[in-house]
Design a protein around this motif. Sequence first.
Motif, PDB file in Angstrom:
ATOM      1  N   GLU A  86       0.830  -1.203   0.000  1.00 37.06           N
ATOM      2  CA  GLU A  86       0.000   0.000   0.000  1.00 37.06           C
ATOM      3  C   GLU A  86       0.868   1.258   0.000  1.00 37.06           C
ATOM      4  N   LEU A  87       1.964   1.190   0.747  1.00 40.70           N
ATOM      5  CA  LEU A  87       2.838   2.368   0.808  1.00 40.70           C
ATOM      6  C   LEU A  87       3.608   2.540  -0.510  1.00 40.70           C
ATOM      7  N   THR A  88       3.929   1.439  -1.146  1.00 42.72           N
ATOM      8  CA  THR A  88       4.582   1.529  -2.453  1.00 42.72           C
ATOM      9  C   THR A  88       3.668   2.246  -3.448  1.00 42.72           C
ATOM     10  N   ILE A 102       6.738  16.527 -16.595  1.00 40.24           N
ATOM     11  CA  ILE A 102       7.885  15.862 -17.222  1.00 40.24           C
ATOM     12  C   ILE A 102       7.504  14.437 -17.597  1.00 40.24           C
ATOM     13  N   ASN A 103       8.004  14.015 -18.729  1.00 36.46           N
ATOM     14  CA  ASN A 103       7.599  12.711 -19.248  1.00 36.46           C
ATOM     15  C   ASN A 103       8.518  11.600 -18.713  1.00 36.46           C
ATOM     16  N   ILE A 104       8.376  11.336 -17.429  1.00 37.69           N
ATOM     17  CA  ILE A 104       9.175  10.232 -16.884  1.00 37.69           C
ATOM     18  C   ILE A 104       8.246   9.139 -16.368  1.00 37.69           C
ATOM     19  N   LYS A 105       8.781   7.955 -16.255  1.00 36.82           N
ATOM     20  CA  LYS A 105       7.969   6.847 -15.736  1.00 36.82           C
ATOM     21  C   LYS A 105       8.439   6.518 -14.324  1.00 36.82           C
ATOM     22  N   ILE A 106       7.447   6.403 -13.458  1.00 35.70           N
ATOM     23  CA  ILE A 106       7.720   5.967 -12.088  1.00 35.70           C
ATOM     24  C   ILE A 106       6.860   4.723 -11.889  1.00 35.70           C
ATOM     25  N   ILE A 107       7.472   3.609 -11.602  1.00 39.13           N
ATOM     26  CA  ILE A 107       6.649   2.393 -11.541  1.00 39.13           C
ATOM     27  C   ILE A 107       6.725   1.704 -10.174  1.00 39.13           C
ATOM     28  N   PRO A 108       5.604   1.080  -9.785  1.00 36.25           N
ATOM     29  CA  PRO A 108       5.613   0.312  -8.538  1.00 36.25           C
ATOM     30  C   PRO A 108       5.933  -1.161  -8.832  1.00 36.25           C
ATOM     31  N   ILE A 109       6.668  -1.767  -7.959  1.00 37.08           N
ATOM     32  CA  ILE A 109       6.940  -3.206  -8.043  1.00 37.08           C
ATOM     33  C   ILE A 109       6.568  -3.804  -6.686  1.00 37.08           C
ATOM     34  N   TYR A 110       5.567  -4.661  -6.686  1.00 33.35           N
ATOM     35  CA  TYR A 110       5.173  -5.242  -5.400  1.00 33.35           C
ATOM     36  C   TYR A 110       4.505  -6.589  -5.581  1.00 33.35           C
ATOM     37  N   TYR A 115       2.661 -10.452 -12.841  1.00 40.88           N
ATOM     38  CA  TYR A 115       3.974 -10.212 -13.445  1.00 40.88           C
ATOM     39  C   TYR A 115       3.817  -9.485 -14.779  1.00 40.88           C
ATOM     40  N   ARG A 116       2.738  -9.835 -15.494  1.00 45.20           N
ATOM     41  CA  ARG A 116       2.542  -9.255 -16.822  1.00 45.20           C
ATOM     42  C   ARG A 116       2.516  -7.718 -16.740  1.00 45.20           C
ATOM     43  N   ILE A 117       1.729  -7.206 -15.804  1.00 49.05           N
ATOM     44  CA  ILE A 117       1.641  -5.742 -15.654  1.00 49.05           C
ATOM     45  C   ILE A 117       3.018  -5.181 -15.338  1.00 49.05           C
ATOM     46  N   GLN A 118       3.717  -5.857 -14.429  1.00 47.85           N
ATOM     47  CA  GLN A 118       5.008  -5.309 -14.008  1.00 47.85           C
ATOM     48  C   GLN A 118       6.043  -5.396 -15.128  1.00 47.85           C
ATOM     49  N   LEU A 119       6.000  -6.474 -15.905  1.00 51.33           N
ATOM     50  CA  LEU A 119       6.943  -6.579 -17.028  1.00 51.33           C
ATOM     51  C   LEU A 119       6.685  -5.480 -18.049  1.00 51.33           C
ATOM     52  N   ASN A 120       5.392  -5.231 -18.308  1.00 51.79           N
ATOM     53  CA  ASN A 120       5.047  -4.130 -19.220  1.00 51.79           C
ATOM     54  C   ASN A 120       5.575  -2.809 -18.719  1.00 51.79           C
ATOM     55  N   ASN A 121       5.406  -2.597 -17.423  1.00 55.20           N
ATOM     56  CA  ASN A 121       5.896  -1.350 -16.821  1.00 55.20           C
ATOM     57  C   ASN A 121       7.407  -1.224 -16.955  1.00 55.20           C
ATOM     58  N   ILE A 122       8.082  -2.326 -16.724  1.00 54.50           N
ATOM     59  CA  ILE A 122       9.547  -2.291 -16.786  1.00 54.50           C
ATOM     60  C   ILE A 122      10.014  -1.973 -18.213  1.00 54.50           C
ATOM     61  N   ILE A 128      12.328   5.861 -12.179  1.00 50.56           N
ATOM     62  CA  ILE A 128      12.236   5.631 -10.732  1.00 50.56           C
ATOM     63  C   ILE A 128      11.436   4.345 -10.481  1.00 50.56           C
ATOM     64  N   ILE A 129      11.949   3.507  -9.594  1.00 52.44           N
ATOM     65  CA  ILE A 129      11.188   2.329  -9.160  1.00 52.44           C
ATOM     66  C   ILE A 129      10.912   2.447  -7.666  1.00 52.44           C
ATOM     67  N   VAL A 130       9.651   2.246  -7.305  1.00 48.09           N
ATOM     68  CA  VAL A 130       9.299   2.153  -5.886  1.00 48.09           C
ATOM     69  C   VAL A 130       8.870   0.706  -5.657  1.00 48.09           C
ATOM     70  N   ALA A 131       9.436   0.070  -4.648  1.00 45.32           N
ATOM     71  CA  ALA A 131       9.210  -1.374  -4.539  1.00 45.32           C
ATOM     72  C   ALA A 131       9.141  -1.869  -3.108  1.00 45.32           C
ATOM     73  N   THR A 132       8.441  -2.983  -2.958  1.00 44.87           N
ATOM     74  CA  THR A 132       8.597  -3.761  -1.726  1.00 44.87           C
ATOM     75  C   THR A 132       9.706  -4.779  -2.019  1.00 44.87           C
ATOM     76  N   PRO A 133      10.489  -5.142  -1.013  1.00 47.74           N
ATOM     77  CA  PRO A 133      11.701  -5.926  -1.282  1.00 47.74           C
ATOM     78  C   PRO A 133      11.473  -7.284  -1.943  1.00 47.74           C
ATOM     79  N   GLY A 134      10.481  -8.045  -1.502  1.00 48.58           N
ATOM     80  CA  GLY A 134      10.330  -9.418  -1.976  1.00 48.58           C
ATOM     81  C   GLY A 134      10.218  -9.533  -3.486  1.00 48.58           C
TER      82      GLY A 134
END
Length: 440
Positions: A86-88, A102-110, A115-122, A128-134
């Motif tokens: 939630e904090l991510t 500014i046209n930058i991408k900031i993506i969450p990883i949690y 995985y599909r959504i996250q792979l697309n984001n990557i 910038i990546i904001v993530a939970t460690p696991g």
Amino acid sequence: MINNFNKFNFNNFGFNEKLLREIKKLGYVNPTKIQLKCIPLFLKGYNILGIAKTGSGKTAAFVLPILSRLLKKSFLQVLVLTPTRELTIQTVNFFNMFSKYINIKIIPIYGGQSYRIQLNNIKKKPSIIVATPGRLLDLLKKRIINLSSIKTVVLDEADEMLRMGFIEDVKRIFSYIKTKYQMALFSATFSNSIKNIVSKFMNNYKEINLSLFKNKNIVPKNIKQYYLYVNFKNKINILMKFLESENYNSIIIFVKTKIYTIKLSNFILNSGYSSSALNGDMKQFLREKTINNFKNKKISILVATDIASRGLDIKNVDLIINYDLPMDVKSYIHRIGRTGRANNKGKAILFVSKKEKFFIYNLYKKLNCNLKKINIPDNKVILKKRFEKLSFLIKNNKFKKNKITFYKNILSKLLKLNISEKYLDLIFLHIIYKNIYLIK
Ligand code: ADP
Ligand code: MG
């Protein structure tokens, strides 16, 4: 408006003009104290340990200097780690709010997100990546994310990230960064043992300490803190009395176990309030939906485990109930810190059994708090509330006309009497529940 205002405004930091415009648009006029102290050091490239009470604006203390350095879309430069999904998500939203220009991408990883959504984001080449460690570690092992270009690492809720259970993952993540990077750690709480760990992680850091004074934690003054003694048996009745006796926009009730979040929230729901559980066993989509509903005020009472205790910034949460005792004083600080944010008013009520009395002493010892004993809401007060509610519903035509006078009379008579518990519940069931909720 937020605490610690001063003569400085955001122009003094040397931020770029576009960022300044966003800051203004979002209604920030003056930096908070932690922002004022951190931002210049951050911009100079120092490692930072920032300690400031809950709700004092620590997020912007790292988000703004990070954004001001990113002038255009670039390679992956920044990694922010947080302890909960939630904090991510919240932190990504915060970055996005300030970076529309500014046209930058900031993506969450949690964890829990496909995985599909996250792979697309990557693939979109985030800066910038904001993530939970696991989940991040998982993607690092699979070589899906490459941290070799990272220049800045932030650990939000850093004491939590460095405690047992998390620290191994965090260390492993760091081993994937081969470059020299700036590091910034933030939290409202840092024990001495955690500080020892910090010095192993960061060299030559600058400490900005606004939350500890003479070894005591400073909790926001604007949170009124109360406690009362309860028995295990009557806890739930007392809770219901609090829910009924005062008007609140949003309430978070903290309980110890995941299973009890559901039991209690169902009980509250069946009593005619809007309530949801939030715990780590729930499906991720439901966790997100619940938080959104709570933020949008579709749900007014959230019954949560400690996953909701760190970092969440939700407007108008005006009451925190510690239904079960927090694990320790630190957890108490973070739980009650979900209210009284940005200098708004807040109230926190702690339920303790006589056996748990030691916890009150601990609070006095470790906090600068002004904890007061509170009484169980008086039956008369509750009845008065019911009367008001009834009048309101009558006014708004929510009540069968032929019953209005009848109930009005009963209630006004009862109000003058000293009502016993038994009657109160009877009245509740018969008059309020049966007639009003069935009509709705
Ligand atoms: P913390 O991380 O210290 O607990 P947050 O960063 O979540 O606190 O900020 C708490 C609230 O204060 C947020 O709603 C944020 O938008 C607001 N806030 C932060 N800085 C300012 C500021 N300079 N002026 C006005 N509001 C602010
Ligand atoms: Mg925070």
